[in-house]
Design a protein around this motif. Structure first.
Motif, short mmCIF file in Angstrom:
data_model
loop_
_atom_site.label_atom_id
_atom_site.label_comp_id
_atom_site.label_asym_id
_atom_site.label_seq_id
_atom_site.Cartn_x
_atom_site.Cartn_y
_atom_site.Cartn_z
N THR A 132 0.82 -1.21 0.00
CA THR A 132 0.00 0.00 0.00
C THR A 132 0.86 1.26 0.00
O THR A 132 0.62 2.17 -0.78
CB THR A 132 -0.89 0.01 1.26
OG1 THR A 132 -1.49 -1.26 1.40
CG2 THR A 132 -1.95 1.08 1.13
N GLU A 135 2.65 1.53 -3.43
CA GLU A 135 1.72 1.91 -4.50
C GLU A 135 1.33 3.36 -4.38
O GLU A 135 1.31 4.10 -5.35
CB GLU A 135 0.45 1.06 -4.37
CG GLU A 135 0.39 -0.11 -5.32
CD GLU A 135 -0.81 -0.99 -5.01
OE1 GLU A 135 -0.60 -2.21 -4.86
OE2 GLU A 135 -1.92 -0.44 -4.90
N SER A 136 0.98 3.75 -3.16
CA SER A 136 0.54 5.12 -2.94
C SER A 136 1.62 6.10 -3.35
O SER A 136 1.37 7.11 -4.02
CB SER A 136 0.19 5.28 -1.46
OG SER A 136 -0.27 6.56 -1.23
N ASP A 140 1.77 8.96 -6.83
CA ASP A 140 2.13 10.38 -6.85
C ASP A 140 3.41 10.61 -7.64
O ASP A 140 3.52 11.53 -8.44
CB ASP A 140 2.34 10.90 -5.41
CG ASP A 140 1.05 10.87 -4.63
OD1 ASP A 140 1.12 10.75 -3.39
OD2 ASP A 140 -0.01 10.97 -5.26
N PHE A 235 9.41 8.69 19.65
CA PHE A 235 10.07 8.55 20.94
C PHE A 235 10.52 9.92 21.44
O PHE A 235 10.22 10.32 22.55
CB PHE A 235 11.27 7.61 20.78
CG PHE A 235 12.12 7.46 22.01
CD1 PHE A 235 13.44 7.87 22.01
CD2 PHE A 235 11.60 6.88 23.15
CE1 PHE A 235 14.23 7.71 23.13
CE2 PHE A 235 12.40 6.72 24.28
CZ PHE A 235 13.71 7.14 24.27
N ILE A 238 7.51 12.26 22.26
CA ILE A 238 6.88 12.00 23.55
C ILE A 238 7.72 12.60 24.65
O ILE A 238 7.22 13.23 25.57
CB ILE A 238 6.75 10.48 23.79
CG1 ILE A 238 5.69 9.90 22.87
CG2 ILE A 238 6.37 10.21 25.23
CD1 ILE A 238 5.52 8.42 23.04
N LEU A 239 9.00 12.41 24.54
CA LEU A 239 9.84 12.79 25.65
C LEU A 239 10.18 14.26 25.68
O LEU A 239 10.70 14.74 26.67
CB LEU A 239 11.12 11.94 25.65
CG LEU A 239 10.75 10.48 25.88
CD1 LEU A 239 11.95 9.60 25.73
CD2 LEU A 239 10.13 10.31 27.25
N ASN A 241 7.76 16.36 25.19
CA ASN A 241 6.44 16.95 25.40
C ASN A 241 5.80 17.49 24.15
O ASN A 241 4.96 18.36 24.23
CB ASN A 241 6.53 18.10 26.41
CG ASN A 241 6.45 17.58 27.83
OD1 ASN A 241 6.11 16.43 28.03
ND2 ASN A 241 6.74 18.43 28.77
N ASP A 242 6.24 17.02 23.03
CA ASP A 242 5.72 17.57 21.79
C ASP A 242 4.56 16.72 21.30
O ASP A 242 4.65 16.05 20.29
CB ASP A 242 6.84 17.62 20.76
CG ASP A 242 6.53 18.61 19.66
OD1 ASP A 242 7.38 18.77 18.78
OD2 ASP A 242 5.43 19.19 19.68
N MET A 243 3.46 16.76 22.04
CA MET A 243 2.37 15.85 21.75
C MET A 243 1.79 16.03 20.37
O MET A 243 1.36 15.10 19.74
CB MET A 243 1.23 16.06 22.78
CG MET A 243 1.58 15.61 24.17
SD MET A 243 1.88 13.85 24.25
CE MET A 243 0.23 13.22 24.17
N ALA A 244 1.77 17.26 19.90
CA ALA A 244 1.14 17.50 18.61
C ALA A 244 1.92 16.84 17.49
O ALA A 244 1.36 16.50 16.46
CB ALA A 244 1.01 19.00 18.36
N THR A 247 0.64 13.38 16.54
CA THR A 247 -0.47 13.32 15.61
C THR A 247 -0.01 13.75 14.23
O THR A 247 -0.56 13.34 13.22
CB THR A 247 -1.62 14.23 16.06
OG1 THR A 247 -1.07 15.51 16.37
CG2 THR A 247 -2.28 13.67 17.29
N MET A 250 2.22 11.01 11.67
CA MET A 250 1.56 10.02 10.83
C MET A 250 1.30 10.59 9.44
O MET A 250 1.24 9.86 8.46
CB MET A 250 0.25 9.59 11.49
CG MET A 250 0.50 8.92 12.83
SD MET A 250 -0.99 8.21 13.50
CE MET A 250 -1.33 9.32 14.84
N ALA A 251 1.14 11.90 9.38
CA ALA A 251 0.85 12.49 8.07
C ALA A 251 2.11 12.58 7.21
O ALA A 251 2.03 12.68 5.99
CB ALA A 251 0.25 13.87 8.26
N ILE A 254 4.43 8.97 4.21
CA ILE A 254 4.61 8.55 2.83
C ILE A 254 5.66 9.38 2.10
O ILE A 254 6.37 8.88 1.24
CB ILE A 254 3.25 8.60 2.11
CG1 ILE A 254 2.33 7.57 2.77
CG2 ILE A 254 3.42 8.30 0.65
CD1 ILE A 254 0.96 7.52 2.20
#
Lengths: 347, 317
Positions: A132, A135-136, A140, A235, A238-239, A241-244, A247, A250-251, A254
């Motif tokens: 996947t 291919e993705s 592009d 990793f 998280i450590l 404190n960069d929580m954003a 999220t 994941m973007a 690719i």
């Protein structure tokens, strides 16, 4: 029993009231509006704000600014003794030590613990994920470059003459570009630039290149690198404190594919398997040696992107050289492969 | 009721060293718990900043807890995770990339009113001074309607309406904030702010950046001097600003040096310097009796909105 002086707020108005209170057996007593008031200190929130101690019961508060040392003594066993407060109150040099230690540990963990863990996680990921992603990306990518359809056809015919473990998974594409580069996507698509074809002189070099790239595919190196750098990034996020970022990471996935450089270990693996591939196909392993030499040739430096991701070309050429001088090889010239190679170069 | 005009004293009494210790302690506990400590770290930091800000020498209090924020985070992660999962499925599984991406953006836009509403409700009710709580009385439905309207206008004007969006939002929020029985108002005009941005931008460019310090002062003054506190007894507090471009220059330049030469670890000192400057530049003056504020606002425990905002890095106020 000491009389402490404090300011009382009754929780329904902001009016400040001076009160005298006593502390005895964890009970705080004071008089307000001619009433005796008794607080069980075990049900109170006690905050030590350095210049002031604040004692809160439900919505009511008593703030004390004087005689703090004695008050702290009476409240010692009741004040907030969480780890946080204990560490917070320690001296500056303790904090500096903590800072240096954490940085040191993070660095070590990131270099030595995360990568092997990440690699162990890869077998848990189904191969369909590789397909996947590949291919993705290819969807592009193929829109941004010029694919030479004639050469692509010839190259795939070339491939059909070779012995592959899973020929149906490997698809070859030739892209028109001066860049001396080739790379392999996780779904088995291998992109080869005309730049690198142009510096080749015989089919053995092409077989060497193909063997190398196919080895990357067989060992899922792309996905391994991806998982390693993603977990490394997560990793550290998280450590710090960069929580954003978690999220957000994941973007980014690719797009990282083409820029991933394989680790030295992975490149060595690919070289070793690439060599096996050459031998399996009865080709001349000298092709690998000459190809590496060409890649490490400084005149190719500027347009050789492959060099930046393959910095050890000279070393690896030497390795092959050693192998060649120690092994007699039986190889035969395959006329079909030769013919197809010539066709490829001249189309 | 005597209407005696008085000046109120607003200060930040923290220090770089104390803030550094707060950061390091939080960081240590976060590392040891592999990140789980984060909500408590956030609560600790907020408590620190509140405690170090004083009105007439009495500190504010933040009574939010790590536990409340942790619950909020779990919910926030689930919500964002689900939305993200659905969009990824649409993009990768159904291969409808454009639809998936649009849906993700739409989701983020739609989330904004929830974040603002939730954050304010939670933070305001957890903020207090002399035991009197702040509160937020806005209605979520109202806010959603407003945000939709304003977003539409912003898109139609290619972003220019964005300034009006911001001012309108601020007006709406302030209208609904309470400090006990005291009310707030923001009376800034968006056109004025737009002018400040517009002219300021060009002046900064023409003066090769030197005007920046005056620009920052203008923006700060716009927000501060258009804020008012008032109550049903016709008493009020207005805010004057004493900020000068020179002070901004000193603090910002100093901060840049501090941060760079300590490779970022001097950030607590830089942050504290900024806080001290900005807070002490706010000069409240008026005739509200600080001894006569009544408790009116309720406790609100759900931190989810706040935590969604945190994860998506939305900033409120």
């Amino acid at each position: 029993m000491t009389n402490f002086k404090g300011t009382y707020y009754n929780g329904t108005s902001s009016k400040s009231n001076d009160v005298l209170f006593t502390i005895n057996n964890d009970n705080l007593k004071f008089i307000y509006n001619s009433n005796y008031i008794n607080w069980d200190l075990n049900n109170c929130l006690i905050q030590d704000n350095t210049f002031e101690i604040s004692i809160k019961f439900l919505d009511q508060t008593i703030n004390v600014k004087n005689n703090l040392e004695e008050l702290k003594g009476s409240l010692k066993h009741l004040t907030d003794n969480s780890f946080y407060n204990k560490i917070l109150k320690s001296k500056l040099y303790v904090h500096l030590t903590i800072l240096v230690s954490i940085i040191g540990m993070l660095y070590l963990a990131n270099q030595h613990i995360i990568p092997p863990l990440a690699e162990k996680a890869v077998p848990l990921i189904p191969k369909s994920f590789d397909n996947t992603i590949g291919e993705s990306y290819f969807n592009d990518y193929s829109k941004l470059v010029k694919i030479d359809t004639l050469k692509t056809k010839t190259l795939n015919k070339f491939k059909e003459q070779l012995k592959l473990n899973n020929p149906e998974k490997i698809n070859l594409y030739v892209v028109t570009s001066n860049q001396i580069n080739a790379f392999c996507l996780p779904n088995g698509s291998i992109i080869i630039y005309t730049g690198i074809l142009n510096i080749m002189d015989n089919e053995n070099e092409l077989i060497a290149l193909l063997g190398h790239e196919i080895a990357h595919y067989n060992n899922r190196h792309s996905i391994k690198s991806l998982i390693k750098s993603t977990s490394s990034y997560m990793f550290l996020s998280i450590l710090t404190n960069d929580m954003a970022s978690i999220t957000g990471v994941m973007a980014d996935n690719i797009n990282m594919l083409q820029n991933l450089s394989f680790s030295r270990k992975q490149e060595n693996e690919a070289d070793t398997e690439g060599l096996d591939f050459i031998l399996k196909n009865n080709a001349n392993p000298k092709g690998m040696y000459t190809l590496f030499n060409k890649l490490s040739d400084e005149s190719n430096f500027k347009i050789s992107e492959i060099l930046s991701t393959h910095p050890d070309a000279k070393k690896r050429a030497k390795k092959i050289e050693n192998y060649l001088s120690n092994n007699k090889n039986n190889y035969s010239k395959n006329p079909t492969l030769h013919r197809l190679f010539v066709k490829l170069k001249n189309e | 009721m005597e209407l005696v005009k008085q000046n109120y004293d607003l200060k930040h009494i923290g220090s770089g060293k104390e803030l550094f210790k707060v950061f390091i302690t939080n960081w240590l506990l976060t590392v040891i718990t592999l990140g789980l400590y984060y909500p408590w770290a956030k609560a600790n930091t907020m408590q620190y900043f509140y405690q170090k800000t004083t009105l007439n020498n009495e500190a504010f209090t933040f009574s939010g807890t790590g536990k409340e924020m942790f619950k909020g985070f779990i919910k926030a992660i689930l919500i964002i995770g689900m939305a993200y999962g659905i969009c990824m499925f649409i993009i990768l599984g159904l291969k409808m990339q454009i639809v998936g991406v649009l849906l993700l953006y739409a989701f983020l836009f739609a989330l904004l009113p929830f974040v603002i509403h939730g954050t304010l409700k939670y933070r305001m009710s957890r903020s207090s001074w002399r035991g009197i709580r702040f509160g937020y009385r806005g209605q979520l439905k109202e806010l959603i309607g407003n945000c939709l309207k304003w977003t539409l206008f912003t898109i139609l004007t290619f972003g220019i309406y964005g300034v009006w969006y911001e001012v309108n939002l601020r007006k709406y929020i302030f209208k609904n904030i309470r400090f006990g029985n005291q009310k707030f108002e923001f009376k800034g005009e968006a056109s004025k702010l737009f002018g400040i941005y517009f002219i300021g931008y060009f002046l900064c460019v023409f003066t090769l950046g030197i005007y920046t310090f005056w620009w920052i002062k203008d923006i700060f003054n716009f927000y501060v001097e258009n804020t008012k506190v008032y109550n049903d007894n016709d008493e009020e507090i207005i805010f004057k600003s004493s900020l000068t471009a020179g002070e901004i220059f000193k603090v910002l330049m100093g901060n840049i040096f501090i941060t760079i030469f300590t490779l970022g670890f001097g950030a607590p000192w830089a942050i504290t310097r900024s806080y001290k400057l900005y807070i002490s530049s706010i000069k409240p003056t008026g005739n509200i009796n600080l001894n006569a504020i009544e408790q009116t606002e309720a406790n609100y425990k759900d931190a989810t909105g706040d935590d969604i905002g945190d994860l998506l890095e939305f900033d409120v106020i």
